[in-house]
Design a protein around this motif. Structure first.
Motif, short mmCIF file in Angstrom:
data_model
loop_
_atom_site.label_atom_id
_atom_site.label_comp_id
_atom_site.label_asym_id
_atom_site.label_seq_id
_atom_site.Cartn_x
_atom_site.Cartn_y
_atom_site.Cartn_z
N LEU A 36 0.82 -1.21 0.00
CA LEU A 36 0.00 0.00 0.00
C LEU A 36 0.85 1.27 0.00
CD1 LEU A 36 -2.80 -1.19 2.43
CD2 LEU A 36 -3.01 -0.80 -0.03
N GLN A 37 1.99 1.25 0.69
CA GLN A 37 2.89 2.41 0.67
C GLN A 37 3.42 2.64 -0.74
OE1 GLN A 37 5.59 1.27 3.81
NE2 GLN A 37 4.58 2.61 5.28
N GLY A 38 3.75 1.56 -1.43
CA GLY A 38 4.19 1.68 -2.82
C GLY A 38 3.10 2.24 -3.71
N GLU A 39 1.87 1.82 -3.47
CA GLU A 39 0.75 2.33 -4.26
C GLU A 39 0.49 3.80 -3.96
OE1 GLU A 39 -2.44 1.94 -7.08
OE2 GLU A 39 -0.49 1.03 -6.75
N ILE A 40 0.63 4.19 -2.70
CA ILE A 40 0.48 5.61 -2.34
C ILE A 40 1.51 6.45 -3.07
CG2 ILE A 40 0.76 7.28 -0.45
CD1 ILE A 40 -0.58 5.11 1.36
N GLN A 41 2.75 5.99 -3.12
CA GLN A 41 3.80 6.71 -3.83
C GLN A 41 3.49 6.81 -5.32
OE1 GLN A 41 7.37 4.57 -2.81
NE2 GLN A 41 7.58 5.61 -0.85
N ARG A 42 2.97 5.74 -5.89
CA ARG A 42 2.61 5.74 -7.31
C ARG A 42 1.48 6.72 -7.58
NH1 ARG A 42 -0.44 2.93 -11.31
NH2 ARG A 42 -1.88 2.12 -9.76
N LEU A 43 0.48 6.74 -6.70
CA LEU A 43 -0.64 7.66 -6.85
C LEU A 43 -0.18 9.11 -6.70
CD1 LEU A 43 -3.27 5.66 -4.80
CD2 LEU A 43 -3.38 6.11 -7.25
N GLN A 44 0.68 9.37 -5.72
CA GLN A 44 1.17 10.73 -5.50
C GLN A 44 1.99 11.20 -6.70
OE1 GLN A 44 0.24 12.69 -2.76
NE2 GLN A 44 0.98 14.20 -4.22
N ALA A 45 2.78 10.32 -7.27
CA ALA A 45 3.57 10.68 -8.46
C ALA A 45 2.65 11.06 -9.62
CB ALA A 45 4.50 9.54 -8.85
N GLU A 46 1.55 10.35 -9.76
CA GLU A 46 0.60 10.66 -10.84
C GLU A 46 -0.10 11.99 -10.57
OE1 GLU A 46 -1.38 10.09 -14.49
OE2 GLU A 46 0.43 9.22 -13.63
N ILE A 47 -0.45 12.24 -9.31
CA ILE A 47 -1.04 13.54 -8.96
C ILE A 47 -0.06 14.66 -9.29
CG2 ILE A 47 -1.70 15.00 -6.99
CD1 ILE A 47 -2.93 12.44 -5.73
N ASP A 48 1.20 14.49 -8.90
CA ASP A 48 2.23 15.50 -9.17
C ASP A 48 2.40 15.72 -10.67
OD1 ASP A 48 2.56 15.62 -6.42
OD2 ASP A 48 4.43 14.46 -6.42
N ARG A 49 2.40 14.62 -11.44
CA ARG A 49 2.54 14.73 -12.89
C ARG A 49 1.38 15.51 -13.50
NH1 ARG A 49 0.88 12.79 -17.47
NH2 ARG A 49 -0.63 11.34 -16.58
N LYS A 50 0.17 15.22 -13.05
CA LYS A 50 -1.00 15.91 -13.59
C LYS A 50 -1.02 17.38 -13.17
CE LYS A 50 -3.82 11.92 -14.39
NZ LYS A 50 -5.17 11.42 -14.51
N ASN A 51 -0.66 17.65 -11.91
CA ASN A 51 -0.60 19.04 -11.46
C ASN A 51 0.43 19.82 -12.24
OD1 ASN A 51 -2.65 18.90 -9.57
ND2 ASN A 51 -1.27 18.39 -7.89
N SER A 52 1.56 19.21 -12.55
CA SER A 52 2.60 19.86 -13.33
C SER A 52 2.08 20.21 -14.73
CB SER A 52 3.82 18.96 -13.42
OG SER A 52 4.81 19.53 -14.22
N GLY A 53 1.38 19.27 -15.33
CA GLY A 53 0.82 19.52 -16.66
C GLY A 53 -0.22 20.62 -16.64
N ARG A 54 -1.04 20.64 -15.59
CA ARG A 54 -2.06 21.67 -15.47
C ARG A 54 -1.41 23.03 -15.27
NH1 ARG A 54 -3.98 23.92 -11.10
NH2 ARG A 54 -3.27 22.26 -9.73
N LYS A 55 -0.39 23.11 -14.45
CA LYS A 55 0.31 24.37 -14.21
C LYS A 55 0.96 24.88 -15.48
CE LYS A 55 1.14 23.65 -9.33
NZ LYS A 55 2.12 23.30 -8.30
N ALA A 56 1.53 23.97 -16.26
CA ALA A 56 2.16 24.36 -17.53
C ALA A 56 1.10 24.91 -18.49
CB ALA A 56 2.88 23.17 -18.15
N ALA A 57 -0.05 24.27 -18.54
CA ALA A 57 -1.12 24.74 -19.42
C ALA A 57 -1.65 26.10 -18.97
CB ALA A 57 -2.27 23.71 -19.45
N GLU A 58 -1.82 26.28 -17.67
CA GLU A 58 -2.29 27.57 -17.16
C GLU A 58 -1.29 28.67 -17.48
OE1 GLU A 58 -2.92 26.90 -13.00
OE2 GLU A 58 -4.87 25.96 -13.30
N SER A 59 -0.01 28.37 -17.33
CA SER A 59 1.04 29.34 -17.62
C SER A 59 1.04 29.69 -19.11
CB SER A 59 2.39 28.77 -17.22
OG SER A 59 3.42 29.65 -17.58
N PHE A 60 0.85 28.72 -19.95
CA PHE A 60 0.85 28.93 -21.40
C PHE A 60 -0.32 29.81 -21.81
CE2 PHE A 60 -0.60 27.68 -25.65
CZ PHE A 60 0.55 27.95 -26.39
#
Length: 63
Positions: A36-60
């Protein structure tokens, strides 16, 4: 049980939320915690990836 039974691949450990934990050993519980800790890390990485993409789009589109 024959000696051939030990050669069979073992099913991967899975965890179902809300399942009965009373029949599991402490080793099995620890393995599930690690899973479950590994899955939490995987989920958090996906959240971070999506937030990064959203921030890049907002900036653009602010430009």
């Amino acid at each position: 049980m024959s000696f051939m039974d030990d050669d069979r691949p073992k099913k991967p450990t899975v965890h179902e939320v809300g399942s009965d934990l009373s029949l599991l050993s402490t080793d099995e519980l620890s393995a599930r915690v690690g899973l479950l800790q590994g899955e939490i890390q995987r989920l958090q990485a996906e959240i971070d990836r999506k937030n990064s993409g959203r921030k890049a789009a907002e900036s653009f589109f602010r430009s």
